[in-house]
Design a protein around this motif. Structure first.
Motif, PDB file in Angstrom:
ATOM      1  N   GLU A  67       0.819  -1.217   0.000  1.00 56.77           N
ATOM      2  CA  GLU A  67       0.000   0.000   0.000  1.00 56.77           C
ATOM      3  C   GLU A  67       0.850   1.263   0.000  1.00 56.77           C
ATOM      4  O   GLU A  67       0.542   2.229  -0.704  1.00 56.77           O
ATOM      5  CB  GLU A  67      -0.941   0.023   1.218  1.00 56.77           C
ATOM      6  N   ASP A  82      -0.607  -5.191   2.944  1.00 58.56           N
ATOM      7  CA  ASP A  82      -1.082  -4.002   3.657  1.00 58.56           C
ATOM      8  C   ASP A  82      -0.344  -4.021   4.996  1.00 58.56           C
ATOM      9  O   ASP A  82      -0.605  -4.873   5.853  1.00 58.56           O
ATOM     10  CB  ASP A  82      -2.603  -4.080   3.863  1.00 58.56           C
ATOM     11  N   ASP A  85      -3.447  -2.761   8.407  1.00 62.89           N
ATOM     12  CA  ASP A  85      -4.828  -2.534   8.008  1.00 62.89           C
ATOM     13  C   ASP A  85      -5.590  -2.174   9.277  1.00 62.89           C
ATOM     14  O   ASP A  85      -5.641  -2.961  10.228  1.00 62.89           O
ATOM     15  CB  ASP A  85      -5.417  -3.783   7.340  1.00 62.89           C
ATOM     16  N   ASP A 210      -6.123  -4.785   0.876  1.00 58.76           N
ATOM     17  CA  ASP A 210      -6.936  -4.815   2.103  1.00 58.76           C
ATOM     18  C   ASP A 210      -7.431  -6.237   2.407  1.00 58.76           C
ATOM     19  O   ASP A 210      -7.597  -6.599   3.568  1.00 58.76           O
ATOM     20  CB  ASP A 210      -8.176  -3.924   1.965  1.00 58.76           C
TER      21      ASP A 210
END
Ligand code: IPD
Ligand code: CA
Ligand code: CA
Length: 254
Positions: A67, A82, A85, A210
């Motif tokens: 990300e 990620d 998260d 995600d």
């Protein structure tokens, strides 16, 4: 399988430890905004930098998409990461956040780990090998009545341009279910379906990082992963994960 989950575990746990060190010292945590209402902290950046380096060293054959740092050249077989998260929860000192690491090969998600250090929960799965939480097998709930179900969702508050803000859908579904939750980490939400703690989860406008790891875990635990029309597949812009038994009752309300 191309990788072993056991070999991956120390790398993901170390990433969690890096996050945890920042979590225990929130007063000194540097928080910046990528965009209005979109936070990134020094912890997100540090965890991703560690994972990119450690995974790249151990598995040079795979590319990386994170990300915070974007994509490397090889995106045919890649880690989809990620680093944290649930950053907003993290920055407030809440426990519901996780490091999410998935392996995707030729557009197929083949392994996933979601590690929530503050909860001490480590979810993992590899395609065809079952899903585990802290080393114990997990599976979706047996609930087959939507009326008795507990559901979770998330709201795309950053995407104010969206005509569909999920509130009407939530209201429709909330009135037909017994429990509703908004935990704040899509990666963990999907794992909760896998673990039978909630019976379904949906969200709009997510990114693959995600949910990629959670999807492997949920599928291996017996979940269905569809869009809001019931088409099977991974659709981050419209993802619905259920225990399978309430899917038909939920779809008309989506
Ligand atoms: C967010 C979380 C949250 C979801 C947001 C995501 P981040 O990820 O998954 O639950 O509602 O849409 O962006 O920003 O904390 O990595
Ligand atoms: Ca995220
Ligand atoms: Ca994140």
């Amino acid at each position: 399988m191309t990788i072993s989950l056991a070999e991956l575990e120390p790398i993901v746990r170390e990433a969690g430890n890096i996050a945890l060190a920042h979590f225990k010292d929130l007063k000194h945590l540097a928080i910046n905004k990528k965009a209005p209402r979109d936070f990134v902290t020094a912890a997100d950046v540090a965890v991703e930098a560690y994972l990119k380096e450690a995974l790249g060293k151990k598995y040079p054959q795979f590319g990386f998409w994170g990300e915070e740092s974007g994509q490397t050249a090889n995106q045919i077989s890649r880690w989809v990461v990620d680093p944290i998260d649930g950053t907003h929860s993290f920055s407030k000192g809440q426990y519901f956040w996780a490091v999410s690491v998935a392996l995707e090969i030729d557009q197929e998600l083949v392994a996933g780990v979601v590690y929530a250090p503050a909860l001490n929960d480590y979810y993992s799965a590899a395609k065809g090998e079952g899903a585990f939480k802290n080393g114990e097998p997990i599976s979706v709930s047996l609930e087959d009545d939507l009326g008795d179900s507990m559901i979770a969702t998330g709201f795309a508050c950053l995407r104010s341009y969206l005509e569909d803000n999920n509130l009407q859908r939530f209201s429709r579904i909330a009135q037909k279910t017994t429990g509703q939750r908004r935990f704040g980490s899509a990666a963990l939400d999907v794992c909760l379906v896998a673990d039978g703690q909630v019976d379904a989860f949906w969200e709009q406008e997510l990114n693959l990082y995600d949910i990629a790891a959670g999807v492997v875990i949920a599928r291996e635990a017996g979940a269905t992963v569809t869009d809001f029309k019931g088409n099977e597949g991974v659709f981050p812009k419209q993802i619905l994960v259920t225990n399978g038994k309430i899917l038909a009752q939920l779809l008309p309300l989506m």
